[in-house]
Design a protein around this motif. Sequence first.
Motif, PDB file in Angstrom:
ATOM      1  N   THR A  22       0.832  -1.208   0.000  1.00 47.11           N
ATOM      2  CA  THR A  22       0.000   0.000   0.000  1.00 47.11           C
ATOM      3  C   THR A  22       0.863   1.252   0.000  1.00 47.11           C
ATOM      4  OG1 THR A  22      -1.843  -1.100   1.146  1.00 47.11           O
ATOM      5  CG2 THR A  22      -1.727   1.294   1.316  1.00 47.11           C
ATOM      6  N   TYR A  23       1.879   1.271   0.844  1.00 45.28           N
ATOM      7  CA  TYR A  23       2.746   2.443   0.910  1.00 45.28           C
ATOM      8  C   TYR A  23       3.479   2.674  -0.412  1.00 45.28           C
ATOM      9  CZ  TYR A  23       2.105   2.716   5.995  1.00 45.28           C
ATOM     10  OH  TYR A  23       1.571   2.859   7.261  1.00 45.28           O
ATOM     11  N   SER A  24       3.807   1.605  -1.120  1.00 45.87           N
ATOM     12  CA  SER A  24       4.560   1.744  -2.374  1.00 45.87           C
ATOM     13  C   SER A  24       3.711   2.311  -3.499  1.00 45.87           C
ATOM     14  CB  SER A  24       5.146   0.394  -2.797  1.00 45.87           C
ATOM     15  OG  SER A  24       4.120  -0.488  -3.225  1.00 45.87           O
ATOM     16  N   THR A  25       2.390   2.413  -3.284  1.00 46.39           N
ATOM     17  CA  THR A  25       1.505   2.970  -4.314  1.00 46.39           C
ATOM     18  C   THR A  25       1.229   4.458  -4.093  1.00 46.39           C
ATOM     19  OG1 THR A  25      -0.539   2.456  -3.090  1.00 46.39           O
ATOM     20  CG2 THR A  25       0.341   0.737  -4.538  1.00 46.39           C
ATOM     21  N   ALA A  26       1.811   5.043  -3.019  1.00 43.32           N
ATOM     22  CA  ALA A  26       1.521   6.437  -2.674  1.00 43.32           C
ATOM     23  C   ALA A  26       2.770   7.301  -2.757  1.00 43.32           C
ATOM     24  CB  ALA A  26       0.925   6.513  -1.272  1.00 43.32           C
ATOM     25  N   ARG A  27       2.557   8.569  -3.053  1.00 44.38           N
ATOM     26  CA  ARG A  27       3.685   9.515  -3.073  1.00 44.38           C
ATOM     27  C   ARG A  27       4.030   9.993  -1.665  1.00 44.38           C
ATOM     28  NH1 ARG A  27       1.070   9.921  -7.845  1.00 44.38           N
ATOM     29  NH2 ARG A  27      -0.702  11.100  -7.033  1.00 44.38           N
ATOM     30  N   VAL A  28       3.030  10.050  -0.791  1.00 45.09           N
ATOM     31  CA  VAL A  28       3.225  10.504   0.588  1.00 45.09           C
ATOM     32  C   VAL A  28       2.633   9.475   1.538  1.00 45.09           C
ATOM     33  CG1 VAL A  28       2.484  12.215   2.318  1.00 45.09           C
ATOM     34  CG2 VAL A  28       3.297  12.979   0.087  1.00 45.09           C
ATOM     35  N   VAL A  29       3.342   9.177   2.612  1.00 45.07           N
ATOM     36  CA  VAL A  29       2.767   8.425   3.736  1.00 45.07           C
ATOM     37  C   VAL A  29       2.630   9.406   4.892  1.00 45.07           C
ATOM     38  CG1 VAL A  29       3.310   6.745   5.556  1.00 45.07           C
ATOM     39  CG2 VAL A  29       3.464   6.091   3.162  1.00 45.07           C
ATOM     40  N   GLU A  45       8.622   2.650   7.850  1.00 42.13           N
ATOM     41  CA  GLU A  45       8.004   1.832   6.799  1.00 42.13           C
ATOM     42  C   GLU A  45       7.640   2.661   5.574  1.00 42.13           C
ATOM     43  OE1 GLU A  45       5.993  -1.181  10.109  1.00 42.13           O
ATOM     44  OE2 GLU A  45       4.876   0.536   9.294  1.00 42.13           O
ATOM     45  N   GLY A  46       7.082   3.867   5.803  1.00 42.37           N
ATOM     46  CA  GLY A  46       6.709   4.714   4.674  1.00 42.37           C
ATOM     47  C   GLY A  46       7.902   5.068   3.800  1.00 42.37           C
ATOM     48  N   PRO A  47       8.956   5.670   4.389  1.00 44.09           N
ATOM     49  CA  PRO A  47      10.134   5.964   3.581  1.00 44.09           C
ATOM     50  C   PRO A  47      10.776   4.722   2.961  1.00 44.09           C
ATOM     51  CG  PRO A  47      10.161   7.261   5.590  1.00 44.09           C
ATOM     52  CD  PRO A  47       9.030   6.287   5.722  1.00 44.09           C
ATOM     53  N   ALA A  48      10.775   3.594   3.671  1.00 43.92           N
ATOM     54  CA  ALA A  48      11.357   2.373   3.114  1.00 43.92           C
ATOM     55  C   ALA A  48      10.638   1.937   1.847  1.00 43.92           C
ATOM     56  CB  ALA A  48      11.318   1.253   4.144  1.00 43.92           C
ATOM     57  N   ALA A  49       9.341   2.253   1.754  1.00 39.21           N
ATOM     58  CA  ALA A  49       8.565   1.925   0.557  1.00 39.21           C
ATOM     59  C   ALA A  49       8.694   2.992  -0.517  1.00 39.21           C
ATOM     60  CB  ALA A  49       7.089   1.748   0.933  1.00 39.21           C
ATOM     61  N   GLY A  50       9.516   4.019  -0.248  1.00 41.32           N
ATOM     62  CA  GLY A  50       9.766   5.049  -1.254  1.00 41.32           C
ATOM     63  C   GLY A  50       8.826   6.218  -1.212  1.00 41.32           C
ATOM     64  N   ALA A  51       7.968   6.295  -0.198  1.00 40.32           N
ATOM     65  CA  ALA A  51       7.053   7.427  -0.062  1.00 40.32           C
ATOM     66  C   ALA A  51       7.693   8.518   0.794  1.00 40.32           C
ATOM     67  CB  ALA A  51       5.737   6.975   0.565  1.00 40.32           C
ATOM     68  N   PHE A  52       7.259   9.738   0.595  1.00 37.04           N
ATOM     69  CA  PHE A  52       7.747  10.872   1.378  1.00 37.04           C
ATOM     70  C   PHE A  52       6.946  10.927   2.675  1.00 37.04           C
ATOM     71  CE2 PHE A  52       7.930  15.395   2.547  1.00 37.04           C
ATOM     72  CZ  PHE A  52       9.288  15.662   2.412  1.00 37.04           C
ATOM     73  N   LEU A  53       7.639  11.040   3.799  1.00 34.20           N
ATOM     74  CA  LEU A  53       6.994  11.020   5.113  1.00 34.20           C
ATOM     75  C   LEU A  53       6.519  12.416   5.504  1.00 34.20           C
ATOM     76  CD1 LEU A  53       6.359   9.441   7.787  1.00 34.20           C
ATOM     77  CD2 LEU A  53       8.627  10.197   8.577  1.00 34.20           C
ATOM     78  N   VAL A  54       5.255  12.514   5.904  1.00 37.62           N
ATOM     79  CA  VAL A  54       4.699  13.734   6.502  1.00 37.62           C
ATOM     80  C   VAL A  54       4.217  13.371   7.897  1.00 37.62           C
ATOM     81  CG1 VAL A  54       2.824  15.421   6.409  1.00 37.62           C
ATOM     82  CG2 VAL A  54       4.087  14.848   4.334  1.00 37.62           C
ATOM     83  N   THR A  55       4.696  14.088   8.896  1.00 37.38           N
ATOM     84  CA  THR A  55       4.462  13.688  10.286  1.00 37.38           C
ATOM     85  C   THR A  55       4.511  14.887  11.218  1.00 37.38           C
ATOM     86  OG1 THR A  55       5.335  12.285  12.072  1.00 37.38           O
ATOM     87  CG2 THR A  55       6.943  13.258  10.584  1.00 37.38           C
ATOM     88  N   PRO A  56       3.862  14.809  12.371  1.00 37.02           N
ATOM     89  CA  PRO A  56       4.128  15.801  13.413  1.00 37.02           C
ATOM     90  C   PRO A  56       5.571  15.663  13.897  1.00 37.02           C
ATOM     91  CG  PRO A  56       2.102  14.576  13.855  1.00 37.02           C
ATOM     92  CD  PRO A  56       2.815  13.860  12.759  1.00 37.02           C
ATOM     93  N   PRO A  57       6.087  16.634  14.631  1.00 37.27           N
ATOM     94  CA  PRO A  57       7.450  16.500  15.172  1.00 37.27           C
ATOM     95  C   PRO A  57       7.559  15.266  16.057  1.00 37.27           C
ATOM     96  CG  PRO A  57       6.657  18.759  15.400  1.00 37.27           C
ATOM     97  CD  PRO A  57       5.474  17.939  14.961  1.00 37.27           C
ATOM     98  N   LEU A  58       8.658  14.514  15.902  1.00 34.89           N
ATOM     99  CA  LEU A  58       8.885  13.285  16.655  1.00 34.89           C
ATOM    100  C   LEU A  58      10.267  13.320  17.281  1.00 34.89           C
ATOM    101  CD1 LEU A  58       7.610  10.681  14.019  1.00 34.89           C
ATOM    102  CD2 LEU A  58       6.287  11.719  15.873  1.00 34.89           C
ATOM    103  N   GLU A  59      10.361  12.914  18.534  1.00 35.81           N
ATOM    104  CA  GLU A  59      11.645  12.838  19.215  1.00 35.81           C
ATOM    105  C   GLU A  59      12.576  11.866  18.499  1.00 35.81           C
ATOM    106  OE1 GLU A  59      14.499  13.455  22.250  1.00 35.81           O
ATOM    107  OE2 GLU A  59      12.543  14.449  22.072  1.00 35.81           O
ATOM    108  N   PRO A 112      10.353  13.416  -5.557  1.00 29.68           N
ATOM    109  CA  PRO A 112      10.839  12.051  -5.803  1.00 29.68           C
ATOM    110  C   PRO A 112      12.287  11.850  -5.365  1.00 29.68           C
ATOM    111  CG  PRO A 112       9.638  12.881  -7.708  1.00 29.68           C
ATOM    112  CD  PRO A 112       9.841  14.044  -6.800  1.00 29.68           C
ATOM    113  N   THR A 113      13.114  12.875  -5.560  1.00 22.93           N
ATOM    114  CA  THR A 113      14.523  12.765  -5.169  1.00 22.93           C
ATOM    115  C   THR A 113      14.670  12.667  -3.662  1.00 22.93           C
ATOM    116  OG1 THR A 113      15.194  14.041  -7.105  1.00 22.93           O
ATOM    117  CG2 THR A 113      16.769  13.901  -5.290  1.00 22.93           C
ATOM    118  N   LEU A 114      13.909  13.487  -2.937  1.00 18.52           N
ATOM    119  CA  LEU A 114      13.974  13.463  -1.473  1.00 18.52           C
ATOM    120  C   LEU A 114      13.440  12.145  -0.931  1.00 18.52           C
ATOM    121  CD1 LEU A 114      12.756  17.113  -0.760  1.00 18.52           C
ATOM    122  CD2 LEU A 114      15.103  16.230  -0.627  1.00 18.52           C
ATOM    123  N   ALA A 115      12.362  11.645  -1.524  1.00 19.36           N
ATOM    124  CA  ALA A 115      11.800  10.374  -1.089  1.00 19.36           C
ATOM    125  C   ALA A 115      12.786   9.234  -1.322  1.00 19.36           C
ATOM    126  CB  ALA A 115      10.492  10.107  -1.823  1.00 19.36           C
TER     127      ALA A 115
END
Length: 286
Positions: free
Chosen positions: A115-122, A137-151, A187-190
């Motif tokens: 599922t993650y590999s079919t999306a541009r953003v996770v 998992e999201g970045p490993a599948a090649g998607a760009f991660l969008v998230t709140p700040p994480l420690e 795509p390059t950043l992902a």
Amino acid sequence: MLLRGRRSVAWLIDTHIRLCWRAFLGSAFDHAFFAQRQAVATARRLGADASWLPLAAPGHLLAPFAPFSERRFDVAFVGSIQPGSFRARVVEHLRTRFKMAPCNGYQAPAEMMNTYSTARVVVNIPIRDDLNMRAFEGPAAGAFLVTPPLEGLKEIFPAECFGIVSGNLPSDFGDAIERALDLNDLPTLAREACSIVRERHTYRQRAERILQILSEPTAHMLRESSRARALALAHARAGQRNEIQRLDTLSKFERGLWSIGADAVGRVRVRTGRGSCQLGNEYGPV
């Protein structure tokens, strides 16, 4: 006990929701890794030889990087979604703004990575600002991660390789995803983040780190009596009377004493409806 006479290491996860008993449990091992960096200081205060070992991605489930031109969806999210929860409100909002990969809850790991590999953003919607599996998992599948700040996230990826949600509203998640999708070099950043996870942050590499610690010489190992008492305290804090009774290195008196504590925790849970390790600030004094 199976650990008798052997050097022992534990890797404790989900400490963002039930830290207390896991922090006590860590002191029953010669070394304890914690998946959330915030938990390390608390575990050390309670006597554990503790350090940070973040979660990772399943390397054996990683397919070749899929070009963005072949990804059918703008956004994907896989995780439990309770009706009426904040997650549910965020996902409902995102579905009105983006083409979102279908998912209504849990997916088996292989299906999730597909599922993650079919999306541009996770998009990551964490329970409690935890550096969770999805952040790998999201970045490993090649998607760009969008998230709140994480420690700890900035220790994993360069700042430009993920997008930050700057508020606490469902629309803030949508705005962050929109900014990400507008990036010319998305795509390059992902792909860069994908390479970082695949090269440094798979479960095979985490296992290698654990085995490294197990093989290192140590000046001392915990005495069995100390290990058993630490286990008893952890099980008492979790209300696990039966586990205490299995600690054969404790005297009958000690097993009885710790069982009383476990019973008390159980009564608190029944009376308040709250877990034994959810009474107060989990990252503060215990």
